[in-house]
Design an enzyme around this catalytic site. Structure first.
Site, PDB file in Angstrom:
ATOM      1  N   LYS A  91      -5.066   3.831   1.324  1.00  0.00           N
ATOM      2  CA  LYS A  91      -5.193   3.935   2.778  1.00  0.00           C
ATOM      3  C   LYS A  91      -3.795   3.843   3.370  1.00  0.00           C
ATOM      4  O   LYS A  91      -2.843   3.463   2.654  1.00  0.00           O
ATOM      5  CB  LYS A  91      -6.100   2.827   3.324  1.00  0.00           C
ATOM      6  CG  LYS A  91      -5.665   1.410   2.966  1.00  0.00           C
ATOM      7  CD  LYS A  91      -6.679   0.377   3.442  1.00  0.00           C
ATOM      8  CE  LYS A  91      -6.252  -1.045   3.028  1.00  0.00           C
ATOM      9  NZ  LYS A  91      -7.244  -2.053   3.477  1.00  0.00           N
ATOM     10  N   ASN A 133      -1.495   0.891   2.653  1.00  0.00           N
ATOM     11  CA  ASN A 133      -1.006   0.666   1.284  1.00  0.00           C
ATOM     12  C   ASN A 133      -0.064   1.753   0.795  1.00  0.00           C
ATOM     13  O   ASN A 133       0.136   1.922  -0.408  1.00  0.00           O
ATOM     14  CB  ASN A 133      -2.189   0.519   0.322  1.00  0.00           C
ATOM     15  CG  ASN A 133      -2.930  -0.781   0.529  1.00  0.00           C
ATOM     16  OD1 ASN A 133      -2.379  -1.735   1.082  1.00  0.00           O
ATOM     17  ND2 ASN A 133      -4.183  -0.831   0.118  1.00  0.00           N
ATOM     18  N   ASP A 191      -7.964   1.518  -3.527  1.00  0.00           N
ATOM     19  CA  ASP A 191      -7.743   1.057  -2.152  1.00  0.00           C
ATOM     20  C   ASP A 191      -6.642   1.851  -1.458  1.00  0.00           C
ATOM     21  O   ASP A 191      -5.801   1.290  -0.753  1.00  0.00           O
ATOM     22  CB  ASP A 191      -7.400  -0.440  -2.149  1.00  0.00           C
ATOM     23  CG  ASP A 191      -7.675  -1.102  -0.801  1.00  0.00           C
ATOM     24  OD1 ASP A 191      -8.429  -0.510   0.015  1.00  0.00           O
ATOM     25  OD2 ASP A 191      -7.150  -2.196  -0.554  1.00  0.00           O
TER      26      ASP A 191
END
Length: 349
Positions: free
Chosen positions: A149, A152, A147
């Site tokens: 991106k 994050n 995840d």
């Protein structure tokens, strides 16, 4: 003089016993996600500042996220990297699960992208290099983040990048590739959407999507619907703005193309891990030894005089929270057999 009321006595804290919320001062709220909220806390004994991520158990059960939360904690217990928000303490009370993590006061890259717009090439190169070190570390532990991106990636007060949110991170095995569709669709690699089975290759693709977005303010593959976005990721050519040669170097473009290579055997990072980055011309000016020890000076330093997070989180905590966070004693009389299977699983694991 009158006697001091027993109810007014300060709570006696046992710093040698198990860690709990009484060990910390609760400071401002700085964020929230699908599974929980984040506050700045200060350890009452050491005075160190941390980020406290707390997850309501009932909500966790309702969202069917119990296994994810347990997996996130177990993974974080294995990790210690200068480019990751590391776990320092973990505990629970009857209502919430708590994870105390390294505090990053510089804000996330989504916040800075929204506030300041497209980033300069040397800034993005620095983030890509630091995150490549962090991802390479995870992959050597056979952990894939899934995840990556801008949301994050958190900056510390000096401007170093750190990977956070391991909610869907998982161990992988070359004997049994992963097949579940997990992550944020716009950053998903083709092999995830095609359900062909994948390993750590997907993180390098996501890094390429993020680098493109930070540079140009939009993602390389787009669609108004999920099916259109899926088709774009699987089939569309990675194109760049018309005046791209006036924005970034040719070496930058070849790096992004290398990360956004659909053939995992040719994709940058998938062949030789971090060595692919160290040997690429775009990183010729990078002192990798200084980078790994954080002695390299970041090209962007967050403004310490401005809030580097959305201030509405603080307002929501004050005005909208129906059950404000506070330290509570556990119910010592409660028996595990009286709990639902999911709550019992959280207590035990």
């Amino acid at each position: 003089m009158g006697a001091i009321c027993s109810c007014c006595k300060a709570e006696v804290i046992d710093f040698d016993g198990p860690v709990d919320l009484y060990h910390f001062y609760l400071l401002r709220a700085v964020g929230k996600g699908a599974f929980g909220k984040v506050r700045v806390v200060q350890h009452k004994q050491t005075k160190n500042l941390y980020a406290l991520k707390y997850i309501n158990k009932a909500k966790c059960v309702k969202m069917r996220a119990v296994s994810n939360i347990i997996q996130e904690r177990r993974l974080l217990e294995e990790i210690e990297s200068p480019f990751i928000c590391n776990l320092r303490y973990a505990f629970q009370d009857d209502e919430n699960l708590f994870m105390v993590l390294d505090l990053m006061l510089g804000g996330d890259l989504r916040f800075h992208l929204d506030r300041s717009g497209n980033m300069k090439e040397e800034v993005v190169r620095f983030y890509v290099a630091e995150l490549a070190l962090g991802l390479d570390y995870l992959h050597r532990l056979q952990i894939v983040h899934r995840d990556l991106k801008p949301d994050n990636v958190l900056l510390d007060e000096k401007g170093h990048a750190h990977l956070t949110d391991f909610n869907i991170a998982v161990h992988f095995s070359h004997r049994r590739p992963l097949t579940s569709v997990a992550g944020s669709m716009a950053y998903m690699a083709p092999e995830v959407l095609a359900k062909r089975g994948y390993l750590s290759t997907v993180d390098w693709w996501s890094l390429g999507v993020m680098a493109y977005e930070l540079l140009f303010g939009r993602r390389p593959f787009r669609g108004k619907t999920n099916s259109a976005l899926t088709h774009s990721i699987l089939h569309d050519r990675c194109s760049f703005p018309e005046n791209v040669e006036n924005i970034v170097s040719r070496e930058c473009i070849t790096c992004i193309r290398g990360l956004l290579e659909r053939d995992v055997k040719k994709r940058m990072g998938c062949r030789n891990g971090i060595e692919d980055f160290k040997q690429h011309p775009w990183f010729a000016s990078v002192d990798w030894d200084a980078l790994e020890t954080k002695e390299a000076t970041p090209p962007f330093e967050p403004d310490s005089k401005r809030a580097n997070f959305d201030a509405t989180h603080e307002l929501e905590e004050l005005l909208l929270e129906d059950n404000p966070l506070k330290a509570k004693k556990r119910d010592e009389k409660r028996e595990l057999s009286s709990l639902t299977p999911e709550l019992r699983q959280m207590e035990e694991q």
